[in-house]
Design a protein around this motif. Structure first.
Motif, PDB file in Angstrom:
ATOM      1  N   ASP A   1     -12.821 -26.052  24.894  1.00 56.32           N
ATOM      2  CA  ASP A   1     -12.691 -27.137  25.863  1.00 56.32           C
ATOM      3  C   ASP A   1     -11.774 -26.708  27.009  1.00 56.32           C
ATOM      4  O   ASP A   1     -10.907 -25.850  26.834  1.00 56.32           O
ATOM      5  CB  ASP A   1     -12.113 -28.375  25.156  1.00 56.32           C
ATOM      6  CG  ASP A   1     -12.385 -29.657  25.927  1.00 56.32           C
ATOM      7  OD1 ASP A   1     -13.089 -29.605  26.955  1.00 56.32           O
ATOM      8  OD2 ASP A   1     -11.895 -30.718  25.487  1.00 56.32           O
ATOM      9  N   GLU A   2     -11.990 -27.323  28.175  1.00 58.26           N
ATOM     10  CA  GLU A   2     -11.201 -27.006  29.381  1.00 58.26           C
ATOM     11  C   GLU A   2     -11.180 -25.500  29.646  1.00 58.26           C
ATOM     12  O   GLU A   2     -10.134 -24.899  29.890  1.00 58.26           O
ATOM     13  CB  GLU A   2      -9.774 -27.549  29.232  1.00 58.26           C
ATOM     14  CG  GLU A   2      -9.685 -29.038  28.964  1.00 58.26           C
ATOM     15  CD  GLU A   2     -10.292 -29.903  30.068  1.00 58.26           C
ATOM     16  OE1 GLU A   2     -10.527 -29.383  31.175  1.00 58.26           O
ATOM     17  OE2 GLU A   2     -10.547 -31.085  29.812  1.00 58.26           O
ATOM     18  N   ILE A   3     -12.358 -24.894  29.652  1.00 53.88           N
ATOM     19  CA  ILE A   3     -12.469 -23.448  29.841  1.00 53.88           C
ATOM     20  C   ILE A   3     -11.959 -23.033  31.224  1.00 53.88           C
ATOM     21  O   ILE A   3     -11.513 -21.896  31.416  1.00 53.88           O
ATOM     22  CB  ILE A   3     -13.935 -22.989  29.646  1.00 53.88           C
ATOM     23  CG1 ILE A   3     -14.036 -21.466  29.574  1.00 53.88           C
ATOM     24  CG2 ILE A   3     -14.829 -23.538  30.751  1.00 53.88           C
ATOM     25  CD1 ILE A   3     -13.384 -20.868  28.373  1.00 53.88           C
ATOM     26  N   GLY A   4     -11.968 -23.930  32.194  1.00 51.55           N
ATOM     27  CA  GLY A   4     -11.479 -23.617  33.526  1.00 51.55           C
ATOM     28  C   GLY A   4      -9.982 -23.370  33.584  1.00 51.55           C
ATOM     29  O   GLY A   4      -9.474 -22.844  34.579  1.00 51.55           O
TER      30      GLY A   4
ATOM     31  N   ASP B   1     -15.174 -27.708  38.877  1.00 56.44           N
ATOM     32  CA  ASP B   1     -16.337 -27.069  39.483  1.00 56.44           C
ATOM     33  C   ASP B   1     -16.116 -25.552  39.382  1.00 56.44           C
ATOM     34  O   ASP B   1     -15.368 -24.972  40.179  1.00 56.44           O
ATOM     35  CB  ASP B   1     -16.480 -27.501  40.936  1.00 56.44           C
ATOM     36  CG  ASP B   1     -17.704 -26.896  41.612  1.00 56.44           C
ATOM     37  OD1 ASP B   1     -18.305 -25.951  41.046  1.00 56.44           O
ATOM     38  OD2 ASP B   1     -18.063 -27.356  42.712  1.00 56.44           O
ATOM     39  N   LEU B   2     -16.742 -24.917  38.402  1.00 61.45           N
ATOM     40  CA  LEU B   2     -16.477 -23.503  38.161  1.00 61.45           C
ATOM     41  C   LEU B   2     -16.977 -22.619  39.302  1.00 61.45           C
ATOM     42  O   LEU B   2     -16.409 -21.552  39.558  1.00 61.45           O
ATOM     43  CB  LEU B   2     -17.093 -23.057  36.837  1.00 61.45           C
ATOM     44  CG  LEU B   2     -16.408 -23.592  35.571  1.00 61.45           C
ATOM     45  CD1 LEU B   2     -16.976 -22.916  34.333  1.00 61.45           C
ATOM     46  CD2 LEU B   2     -14.892 -23.391  35.634  1.00 61.45           C
ATOM     47  N   GLU B   3     -18.036 -23.035  39.976  1.00 59.95           N
ATOM     48  CA  GLU B   3     -18.497 -22.244  41.124  1.00 59.95           C
ATOM     49  C   GLU B   3     -17.424 -22.223  42.211  1.00 59.95           C
ATOM     50  O   GLU B   3     -17.182 -21.176  42.844  1.00 59.95           O
ATOM     51  CB  GLU B   3     -19.806 -22.807  41.663  1.00 59.95           C
ATOM     52  CG  GLU B   3     -21.005 -22.563  40.744  1.00 59.95           C
ATOM     53  CD  GLU B   3     -22.319 -22.932  41.409  1.00 59.95           C
ATOM     54  OE1 GLU B   3     -22.285 -23.364  42.581  1.00 59.95           O
ATOM     55  OE2 GLU B   3     -23.366 -22.777  40.770  1.00 59.95           O
ATOM     56  N   ALA B   4     -16.779 -23.366  42.428  1.00 58.39           N
ATOM     57  CA  ALA B   4     -15.692 -23.415  43.407  1.00 58.39           C
ATOM     58  C   ALA B   4     -14.503 -22.594  42.920  1.00 58.39           C
ATOM     59  O   ALA B   4     -13.825 -21.934  43.733  1.00 58.39           O
ATOM     60  CB  ALA B   4     -15.267 -24.862  43.647  1.00 58.39           C
ATOM     61  N   GLU B   5     -14.254 -22.616  41.609  1.00 57.28           N
ATOM     62  CA  GLU B   5     -13.172 -21.811  41.055  1.00 57.28           C
ATOM     63  C   GLU B   5     -13.449 -20.317  41.230  1.00 57.28           C
ATOM     64  O   GLU B   5     -12.541 -19.526  41.498  1.00 57.28           O
ATOM     65  CB  GLU B   5     -12.983 -22.141  39.568  1.00 57.28           C
ATOM     66  CG  GLU B   5     -12.504 -23.556  39.289  1.00 57.28           C
ATOM     67  CD  GLU B   5     -11.112 -23.801  39.821  1.00 57.28           C
ATOM     68  OE1 GLU B   5     -10.166 -23.152  39.340  1.00 57.28           O
ATOM     69  OE2 GLU B   5     -10.972 -24.644  40.739  1.00 57.28           O
ATOM     70  N   VAL B   6     -14.710 -19.917  41.072  1.00 58.10           N
ATOM     71  CA  VAL B   6     -15.097 -18.518  41.293  1.00 58.10           C
ATOM     72  C   VAL B   6     -14.856 -18.141  42.748  1.00 58.10           C
ATOM     73  O   VAL B   6     -14.285 -17.086  43.063  1.00 58.10           O
ATOM     74  CB  VAL B   6     -16.573 -18.296  40.906  1.00 58.10           C
ATOM     75  CG1 VAL B   6     -17.049 -16.930  41.396  1.00 58.10           C
ATOM     76  CG2 VAL B   6     -16.757 -18.408  39.391  1.00 58.10           C
TER      77      VAL B   6
ATOM     78  N   ARG C   1     -10.167 -17.965  41.093  1.00 55.54           N
ATOM     79  CA  ARG C   1      -9.443 -18.419  39.897  1.00 55.54           C
ATOM     80  C   ARG C   1     -10.262 -18.291  38.620  1.00 55.54           C
ATOM     81  O   ARG C   1      -9.752 -18.487  37.524  1.00 55.54           O
ATOM     82  CB  ARG C   1      -8.988 -19.866  40.078  1.00 55.54           C
ATOM     83  CG  ARG C   1      -7.907 -20.043  41.120  1.00 55.54           C
ATOM     84  CD  ARG C   1      -7.380 -21.470  41.129  1.00 55.54           C
ATOM     85  NE  ARG C   1      -8.395 -22.405  41.595  1.00 55.54           N
ATOM     86  CZ  ARG C   1      -8.503 -22.810  42.854  1.00 55.54           C
ATOM     87  NH1 ARG C   1      -7.661 -22.351  43.783  1.00 55.54           N
ATOM     88  NH2 ARG C   1      -9.435 -23.682  43.208  1.00 55.54           N
ATOM     89  N   PHE C   2     -11.545 -17.954  38.766  1.00 61.34           N
ATOM     90  CA  PHE C   2     -12.400 -17.781  37.588  1.00 61.34           C
ATOM     91  C   PHE C   2     -13.331 -16.603  37.840  1.00 61.34           C
ATOM     92  O   PHE C   2     -13.921 -16.469  38.919  1.00 61.34           O
ATOM     93  CB  PHE C   2     -13.217 -19.056  37.315  1.00 61.34           C
ATOM     94  CG  PHE C   2     -13.709 -19.171  35.904  1.00 61.34           C
ATOM     95  CD1 PHE C   2     -12.901 -19.727  34.915  1.00 61.34           C
ATOM     96  CD2 PHE C   2     -14.984 -18.732  35.540  1.00 61.34           C
ATOM     97  CE1 PHE C   2     -13.339 -19.838  33.605  1.00 61.34           C
ATOM     98  CE2 PHE C   2     -15.428 -18.832  34.240  1.00 61.34           C
ATOM     99  CZ  PHE C   2     -14.604 -19.381  33.264  1.00 61.34           C
TER     100      PHE C   2
END
Length: 434
Positions: free
Chosen positions: A212-215, A256-261, A265-266
């Protein structure tokens, strides 16, 4: 297959696991709050080691009852489905007998009954992906039920008898995340446990690991998680030998993992490894059709759990249905439990609701009053000649339904506004408006 329900000492069911409808044929909304002797033909609260057959879902199931410490246990055995069974544990004050590993209560047990197109699409996707070992990435705001979705995927998969392990990546300090993921060998570092430690990958062997909360996972740890996904093996801290990992991975995030990428940050390569099957759980404010059945589900659940009799007044229902629910299902569950326990009277009224709900309802009522009414709403319904009472009633019902449909977004909202069941509204629509 095992399906579990928990009942109070008086026989009322207040919890059941996600595959309950498959074995019994009864939906969750029908099950929660019902008495087991009334719901299950042939069920008897007495000790018996003799199997008696009953018919459920057009299948013959065999009933066994026996005693476990201070609990009574009922098993429904489906001998035509490789030993499928239902286990009901009736304990002191509703406490269940010891559950099998990986079969603890989650939120997945009410998802099948939700009518919104968004949730029906999610359930349809789960039915397809559960039979595979593909990695699933669950998106959703806090409280929408991401962990319940993950548990439902596990319980519907071939790994359902194996461990289901949860790790909240946002709750572990960065200095400890690697040991939580992979564990460490005895004496790996100063202060290490002399017997070593299993990480969640080792604990979940053969089963499902839910991250959970992988971001929130630090970049340094993202590299090591990526290596596990690529090589299907990991190394404990202080141990050079690699350990094979037979684990199904499900991850969830409210970011939003795409935004984190894009922000650095990801890791992009990890994102594509995780985003094999993306599932998005809509927030409750975007699926108002689900609010009424969820309210009824939690009302039945907690009245059964605490042995209380409670109902919701029509005005309370309207206010709860118009509320924005920023904390989603988790907020609703907590609020309904508090209302059931703290209400002074049997009927939960507008005055019992939290100030935030009442204030939002008041603002919406003021906004509606400021909108000029059209001619149809401004004029009272009039009957200009003598009619049979049944025919006059039908005219009034049709007018009310048309007016309500213009103001409401779903049949559940209309039902709450008119103070009747949703099934009544659906039937009246077919009768007058289709």
């Amino acid at each position: 297959m095992l399906t579990i329900a928990r009942i109070t000492t008086s026989g009322e069911i207040f919890w059941c696991s996600s595959n309950w409808p498959y074995v019994t044929g009864f939906s969750f909304l029908k099950t929660i709050g019902s008495k087991a002797p009334e719901l299950l033909p042939g069920y008897e609260l007495h000790l018996s080691h003799q199997a008696q057959s009953v018919i459920l879902s057009k299948r013959k199931l065999y009933v066994h009852t026996f005693q476990l410490a201070d609990s009574q246990v009922l098993i429904l055995e489906d001998r035509e489905d490789n030993g499928s069974a239902a286990l009901i544990a009736a304990g002191q004050n509703g406490a269940g007998a010891g559950f099998s590993q990986g079969m603890k209560p989650g939120e997945g047990n009410l998802l099948f009954d939700l009518p919104s197109p968004g949730m029906k699409g999610v359930i349809a996707s789960i039915a397809k992906v559960a039979a595979t070992d593909m990695t699933v990435l669950i998106y959703g705001e806090t409280g929408v039920g991401k962990e319940g979705i993950a548990r439902l995927i596990h319980e519907s998969s071939k790994r359902r008898y194996e461990p289901y392990v949860i790790l909240n990546c946002g709750a572990i300090p960065e200095t400890l995340i690697e040991s939580e993921l992979f564990g460490y060998s005895p004496g790996a570092f100063t202060g290490a446990d002399r017997t070593g430690k299993k990480g969640v990958f080792e604990e979940a062997e053969g089963g499902t690991l839910f991250l959970d909360e992988i971001g929130e996972l630090p970049l340094a740890s993202q590299v090591k998680l990526l290596r596990v996904l690529q090589e299907r093996s990991f190394k404990k801290i202080g141990q050079p030998r690699a350990i094979q990992a037979d684990v199904r991975i499900i991850v969830a995030t409210n970011r939003d993992l795409e935004a984190e990428v894009a922000a650095g940050r990801f890791r992009e390569d990890l994102y594509y490894r995780l985003c094999v099957v993306p599932l998005t759980i809509p927030p409750l404010r975007e699926r108002t059709e689900d609010i009424y059945p969820l309210l009824q589900f939690f009302l039945k659940k907690f009245t059964a759990k605490y042995g209380l009799s409670r109902t919701l007044s029509p005005r309370a229902i309207r206010s709860l249905m118009s509320y924005s629910w920023p904390g989603n299902i988790r907020q609703m569950e907590n609020m309904m439990e508090r209302l059931v326990v703290m209400a002074e009277e049997e009927e939960i009224t507008l005055a019992d609701l939290p100030v935030s709900v009442r204030e939002q309802a008041r603002q919406q009522e003021l906004a509606q009053e400021s909108v000029p009414a059209d001619d149809q709403e401004a004029k009272p319904i009039k009957i200009h000649k003598i009619l049979p009472l049944k025919e006059a009633t039908a005219i009034v019902e049709k007018e009310l339904l048309q007016m309500a449909r213009e103001r409401c977004g779903s049949t559940y909202e209309i039902a709450a506004m008119l103070g009747v069941d949703q099934s009544t509204i659906s039937r009246k629509f077919k009768q007058f408006l289709e």
